[in-house]
Design an enzyme around this catalytic site. Structure first.
Site, PDB file in Angstrom:
ATOM      1  N   HIS A  31       0.847  -1.204   0.000  1.00  5.67           N
ATOM      2  CA  HIS A  31       0.000   0.000   0.000  1.00  5.67           C
ATOM      3  C   HIS A  31       0.882   1.253   0.000  1.00  5.67           C
ATOM      4  O   HIS A  31       0.623   2.212  -0.736  1.00  5.67           O
ATOM      5  CB  HIS A  31      -0.864   0.069   1.264  1.00  5.67           C
ATOM      6  CG  HIS A  31      -1.871  -1.019   1.388  1.00  5.67           C
ATOM      7  ND1 HIS A  31      -1.795  -1.999   2.359  1.00  5.67           N
ATOM      8  CD2 HIS A  31      -2.993  -1.277   0.676  1.00  5.67           C
ATOM      9  CE1 HIS A  31      -2.831  -2.802   2.240  1.00  5.67           C
ATOM     10  NE2 HIS A  31      -3.576  -2.401   1.232  1.00  5.67           N
ATOM     11  N   LYS A 142      -0.826  -7.484  -7.442  1.00  7.36           N
ATOM     12  CA  LYS A 142      -1.000  -8.711  -6.662  1.00  7.36           C
ATOM     13  C   LYS A 142      -2.421  -9.246  -6.851  1.00  7.36           C
ATOM     14  O   LYS A 142      -2.639 -10.437  -6.970  1.00  7.36           O
ATOM     15  CB  LYS A 142      -0.705  -8.433  -5.191  1.00  7.36           C
ATOM     16  CG  LYS A 142      -0.641  -9.673  -4.370  1.00  7.36           C
ATOM     17  CD  LYS A 142      -1.528  -9.521  -3.182  1.00  7.36           C
ATOM     18  CE  LYS A 142      -1.972 -10.824  -2.672  1.00  7.36           C
ATOM     19  NZ  LYS A 142      -3.262 -10.712  -2.038  1.00  7.36           N
ATOM     20  N   ASP A 143      -3.387  -8.326  -6.894  1.00  6.74           N
ATOM     21  CA  ASP A 143      -4.774  -8.715  -7.169  1.00  6.74           C
ATOM     22  C   ASP A 143      -5.014  -8.554  -8.674  1.00  6.74           C
ATOM     23  O   ASP A 143      -5.728  -7.646  -9.108  1.00  6.74           O
ATOM     24  CB  ASP A 143      -5.735  -7.847  -6.349  1.00  6.74           C
ATOM     25  CG  ASP A 143      -5.552  -8.063  -4.860  1.00  6.74           C
ATOM     26  OD1 ASP A 143      -5.648  -9.227  -4.421  1.00  6.74           O
ATOM     27  OD2 ASP A 143      -5.274  -7.095  -4.140  1.00  6.74           O
ATOM     28  N   VAL A 169       4.522  -6.035  -4.405  1.00  6.33           N
ATOM     29  CA  VAL A 169       5.645  -5.908  -3.458  1.00  6.33           C
ATOM     30  C   VAL A 169       5.712  -7.216  -2.655  1.00  6.33           C
ATOM     31  O   VAL A 169       4.682  -7.738  -2.226  1.00  6.33           O
ATOM     32  CB  VAL A 169       5.444  -4.690  -2.530  1.00  6.33           C
ATOM     33  CG1 VAL A 169       6.590  -4.577  -1.527  1.00  6.33           C
ATOM     34  CG2 VAL A 169       5.337  -3.405  -3.361  1.00  6.33           C
TER      35      VAL A 169
END
Ligand code: PAF
Length: 274
Positions: A31, A142-143, A169
């Site tokens: 984030h 990642k999503d 990350v």
């Protein structure tokens, strides 16, 4: 940094280039990296912090999802966020309302295993885009399927927002950062990186020579078996084309290897672009 809970308190027509980082909190370096990128690129950085109930199924972790607004606010402030928009559920959903359904890319994988999930994601992201009116919105790869759903929604509905997709990350051992990693026991945390190891090994194999469809099937099956043997309950380990998020056995177009597996009580997802 200003913390805002009401839509009416957000600045409108600020005449600056606004960057939005939509989140559900539980901030980790993934984030923070999105926020830093937004900070470097835009005049005004807005981070939304909203655990969106409509994207959780009835038996999912909505209640226990990590919530620590003060800790998240301190982290966001440190990386130079201007506004943390942290509304209550009633502010976003004052009544049952319109739902955004994105076709094709949302049907399989997470969409199949978590019915209604992507309608919840698309609806809240569409609302956040209309509420904050960013020029650019930042999401982590990642999503991956979520990124494909949001990109398709923006295209289909002509939403005037540029979607900026940023690299995943990872921890030093390869485990993709996720707010849900806090659920892992110590033993599960040690096993976690195996998903990325299998994705990497499979990618290397696919790149090493031109494989037949049967050989690709076998490579995917072997990775699945290795994860199952280590204690994962594998939901899927697949090769997909990015245009549709459907299975493919050809690597001549943009593709990715995607995986989802349950480790104890935690569902982990990861992917690697080919
Ligand atoms: O990725 C997330 O954290 C959420 O799905 C998002 C995009 C903030 C929508 O609630």
């Amino acid at each position: 940094m200003k913390i805002v809970t009401r839509i009416s308190e957000l600045p409108h027509d600020v005449g600056t280039s606004v960057g939005l980082v939509p989140t559900m909190g539980g901030f980790h370096d993934g984030h923070l990296q999105l926020m830093k990128t937004a900070r470097a690129e835009r005049d005004l950085v807005v981070v939304s912090l909203f655990v969106n109930p409509t994207q959780f199924g009835p038996s999912e972790d909505f209640e226990r999802y990590p919530r620590d607004r003060d800790k998240d606010a301190a982290l966001a402030k440190k990386v130079g966020v201007d506004i943390l928009f942290a509304p209550e559920v009633g502010e976003i959903y004052p009544r049952p309302g319109t739902t955004v359904h994105v076709p094709v890319v949302s049907t399989h994988w997470e969409g199949a295993s978590r019915p209604g999930h992507f309608a919840g994601v698309a609806t809240v992201v569409c609302k956040l885009f209309n509420i904050v009116r960013p020029e650019v919105a930042y999401f982590g790869l990642k999503d991956l399927q979520q990124c494909l759903v949001i990109s398709r929604m923006v295209e289909d509905l002509n939403i005037p927002v540029r979607v900026s997709l940023q690299p995943t990350v990872r921890e030093a051992d390869g485990l993709a950062l996720s707010s849900r990693n806090v659920y892992l026991t110590e033993e599960e945390r040690q096993l976690g990186p195996l998903i990325f190891q299998q994705l990497t090994a499979c990618k290397q194999l696919l790149h090493s020579s031109i494989l037949t469809h049967d050989q690709i099937d076998e490579a995917l099956k072997q990775s699945k078996v290795k994860l199952e043997d280590a204690g994962f309950r594998v939901d899927y380990f697949e090769l997909i084309e990015l245009a549709t998020a459907h299975s493919t056995r050809s690597t001549s177009m943009p593709t990715a290897l995607i995986a989802a597996a349950q480790l104890g009580k935690t569902r982990l997802i990861d992917n690697i672009l080919l």
